[in-house]
Write an enzyme that holds these catalytic residues in place. Structure first.
Site, PDB file in Angstrom:
ATOM      1  NE  ARG A  55     -35.326  44.451  -2.446  1.00 11.58           N
ATOM      2  CZ  ARG A  55     -35.840  44.083  -1.272  1.00 11.58           C
ATOM      3  NH1 ARG A  55     -35.315  43.095  -0.601  1.00 11.58           N
ATOM      4  NH2 ARG A  55     -36.895  44.696  -0.775  1.00 11.58           N
ATOM      5  CG  HIS A 143     -40.629  36.907   0.728  1.00 15.36           C
ATOM      6  ND1 HIS A 143     -40.728  36.935  -0.648  1.00 15.36           N
ATOM      7  CD2 HIS A 143     -39.314  37.056   1.024  1.00 15.36           C
ATOM      8  CE1 HIS A 143     -39.509  37.099  -1.163  1.00 15.36           C
ATOM      9  NE2 HIS A 143     -38.636  37.166  -0.177  1.00 15.36           N
ATOM     10  CE  LYS A 170     -35.832  34.891  -1.020  1.00 15.90           C
ATOM     11  NZ  LYS A 170     -35.630  36.343  -1.154  1.00 15.90           N
ATOM     12  NE  ARG A 208     -31.434  35.169   7.434  1.00 17.42           N
ATOM     13  CZ  ARG A 208     -31.910  35.816   6.370  1.00 17.42           C
ATOM     14  NH1 ARG A 208     -31.245  35.839   5.240  1.00 17.42           N
ATOM     15  NH2 ARG A 208     -33.072  36.445   6.426  1.00 17.42           N
ATOM     16  CE  LYS A 314     -23.415  27.828  32.022  1.00 17.66           C
ATOM     17  NZ  LYS A 314     -22.141  28.123  32.667  1.00 17.66           N
ATOM     18  CG  ASP A 351     -18.485  26.864  33.567  1.00 18.32           C
ATOM     19  OD1 ASP A 351     -17.867  27.292  32.572  1.00 18.32           O
ATOM     20  OD2 ASP A 351     -19.709  26.985  33.714  1.00 18.32           O
ATOM     21  CB  ALA A 390     -19.615  30.527  38.815  1.00 16.24           C
ATOM     22  NE  ARG A 414     -28.709  29.744  46.140  1.00  8.21           N
ATOM     23  CZ  ARG A 414     -28.603  30.109  44.867  1.00  8.21           C
ATOM     24  NH1 ARG A 414     -29.009  31.298  44.478  1.00  8.21           N
ATOM     25  NH2 ARG A 414     -28.092  29.285  43.971  1.00  8.21           N
ATOM     26  CG  MET A 451     -20.013  41.994  35.681  1.00  9.08           C
ATOM     27  SD  MET A 451     -21.106  40.541  35.798  1.00  9.08           S
ATOM     28  CE  MET A 451     -21.387  40.198  34.089  1.00  9.08           C
TER      29      MET A 451
END
Length: 530
Positions: A55, A143, A170, A208, A314, A351, A390, A414, A451
């Site tokens: 370059r 580009h 390209k 890529r 999910k 899981d 989970a 819940r 955590m």
């Protein structure tokens, strides 16, 4: 701008000469001095690149003849010379004639390729007509830093580039959505001339990685993560070692992990090493997905063979499935999707299998029971902390094995909702410390308490842990949470969160390939990288 769905025929590579050779790996040199570039060239060769891109617009004090002579003659790899102007996303701001003179000089001094922008390509190619060395090639590039146009517009662009006398086409566009890559894949597969097709940005990463599958002439891989020459460019090392770039071809089956964010996932590391170890023609990539339905509608051919699914998709992915494993349906969340032979999508939740299998193995060790016998969870009092994804997985999994389930959650509602579904009882997290109707219970934490970064927290007092014979924590950062440390100190058997992670991976591998997972390899890689 709509993405056409992929049909199988789109993915059958044409027999034109454009695809006879493997995709080359090109490493851009971004050094600001000739000496730096010479060092970078040697590094690129060591890593395993095929070509270096010099370059020129990165060089601070560029002196055309002496500098080009040194860079081209001393390069251990074939050279591609680019002198990108500011109006095409580069750094060169000077006189246009001087810029093109330098490119012509590079050709005379033995560069293998030069890259010239579409805007000036017609005149440039006319100026070298009849003077091109035998194996020298001109890449004509366009580009687009804003978006990825329609298939029709890209097709017209390819025709314009070809009309300038380009040896290699390209096209670099920008991904606003991962489905934008499909239009570039289509162009690459159907092009009759060698084509470099790249979709920039994180959402374009697969353009890529999968370049060899769709017959791209070359793809770019950076020397280091900090030295990328365009947005979303992977490193050459990752292309070769993480994604097994050299093993990807027209028939390679594509798997991956869909999520947002997704770049942090270590799954590609595990699956690509596993595929390579048994010689499977498959690759596993990161899919940064915004719209799940659009993703599945676009990548619908048999080559897109399956994926793992992580947050936040999910639940949304459930609606796109043709068939759902009964337990996954009850849990209401999936993490593993496989394309059936009829093209439909089948979903699983691995899981719960991962966590439950880890817990059962440890309980068998405690009781000395025979693995073939009924589940050691049968009849056990199984306390689940948390009622999220989970939590649901563990509650359903334990109930299926005959355990008596208790669900504790921050909000009672819940907890009650989940407990009712699995025929168990409910309470709030605050009540857990005083709950011990019997000894030898099993505890599974699925809350985020403890955590990183809040590693000094725990969801239950050490005092109450003495009523449990086994404690599982779904958290795996850190591996040893305060909860697990205190459980071990009180004499309970512990099961790490990494166990759920590894075992659900075994299960996904089995669903993807129909083969047993290379368990030892998975464990070694997790130990080393996680």
């Amino acid at each position: 701008m709509g993405s056409l769905p992929f049909t199988v025929s789109d993915l059958q590579t044409s027999t034109s000469g454009a695809r006879s050779s493997p995709t080359l790996l090109c490493t851009p040199l971004m050094g600001t001095t000739v000496d730096q570039m010479l060092i970078e060239m040697r590094k690129a060769k060591e890593i395993g690149s095929d070509i270096v891109e010099i370059r020129l617009d990165c060089l601070r004090n560029f002196n055309p003849r002496p500098d080009l002579e040194v860079l081209i003659k001393r390069s251990p790899l074939p050279t591609l010379v680019t002198y990108r102007p500011i109006w095409e996303g580069g750094q060169y701001e000077g006189d246009e004639t001087k810029r093109q003179d330098a490119l012509r000089l590079a050709m005379e001094l033995g560069a293998d390729y030069i890259d010239v922008e579409l805007e000036v390509a017609h005149d440039f190619n006319n100026s070298i007509y009849g003077k091109k060395p035998e194996n020298f090639k001109v890449i004509v590039s366009s580009h687009n830093f804003h978006n990825t146009p329609s298939s029709e517009a890209i097709g017209n662009l390819v025709a314009r580039i070809q009309a300038t006398g380009a040896d290699i086409v390209k096209i670099a566009t920008t991904a606003l959505d991962i489905t934008d890559c499909a239009r570039i894949f289509q162009i690459m597969v159907h092009s009759q001339v060698p084509t470099i097709g790249i979709v920039m940005g994180e959402r374009g990463l697969i353009s890529r990685l999968l370049s060899p599958k769709f017959g791209g002439y070359l793809t770019y891989g950076a020397l280091e993560a900090g030295a990328i020459s365009a947005p979303g460019q992977p490193t050459a090392k990752d292309l070769l070692d993480l994604y097994n770039f050299r093993l990807i071809g027209p028939d390679t089956r594509v798997y991956g992990i869909i999520g947002k964010p997704v770049g942090h996932s270590k799954s590609p590391l595990l699956f690509n090493a596993a595929f390579k170890s048994v010689g499977l023609d498959a690759v596993y990539v990161h899919f940064l997905v915004d719209d799940v339905k659009k993703f599945f509608d676009t990548y619908s051919s048999s080559d897109w063979a399956g994926c793992s699914c992580t947050i936040p998709h999910k639940e949304a992915a459930l609606k796109c499935m043709n068939e759902i494993d009964p337990i996954a349906k009850k849990i209401g969340a999936i993490n593993n999707i496989v394309r059936r032979s009829d093209g439909g999508l089948m979903a699983f939740n691995t899981d719960y299998i991962g966590a439950i299998a880890g817990i059962e193995d440890q309980l068998r060790g405690l009781n000395g029971t025979n693995p073939a016998a009924d589940s050691p969870l049968a009849g056990k009092l199984f306390v689940v902390l948390g009622a999220g994804g989970a939590g649901k997985s563990l509650a359903y999994g334990a109930a299926q094995k005959g355990a008596r389930v208790v669900v504790a959650n921050r909000t009672y509602e819940r907890a009650k909702e989940l407990a009712d579904k699995v025929g168990g009882q409910a309470m709030t997290l605050a009540e857990v410390d005083n709950f011990h109707p019997e000894e030898g219970m099993v505890l599974a934490n699925t809350t985020s308490v403890g955590m990183k970064p809040k590693i000094d927290e725990t969801p239950i007092s050490k005092q109450s842990l003495k009523h449990y014979c086994l404690v599982f924590d779904a958290i795996y950062t850190p591996k040893e949470t305060r909860l697990l440390r205190e459980a071990r100190e009180t004499g309970a058997t512990i099961v790490y969160g990494t166990e759920m992670l590894i075992r659900q991976g075994f299960e996904q591998y089995k669903n993807f390939t129909g083969l047993p997972a290379p368990e030892e390899l998975f464990r070694q890689l997790m130990e080393k990288h996680a």
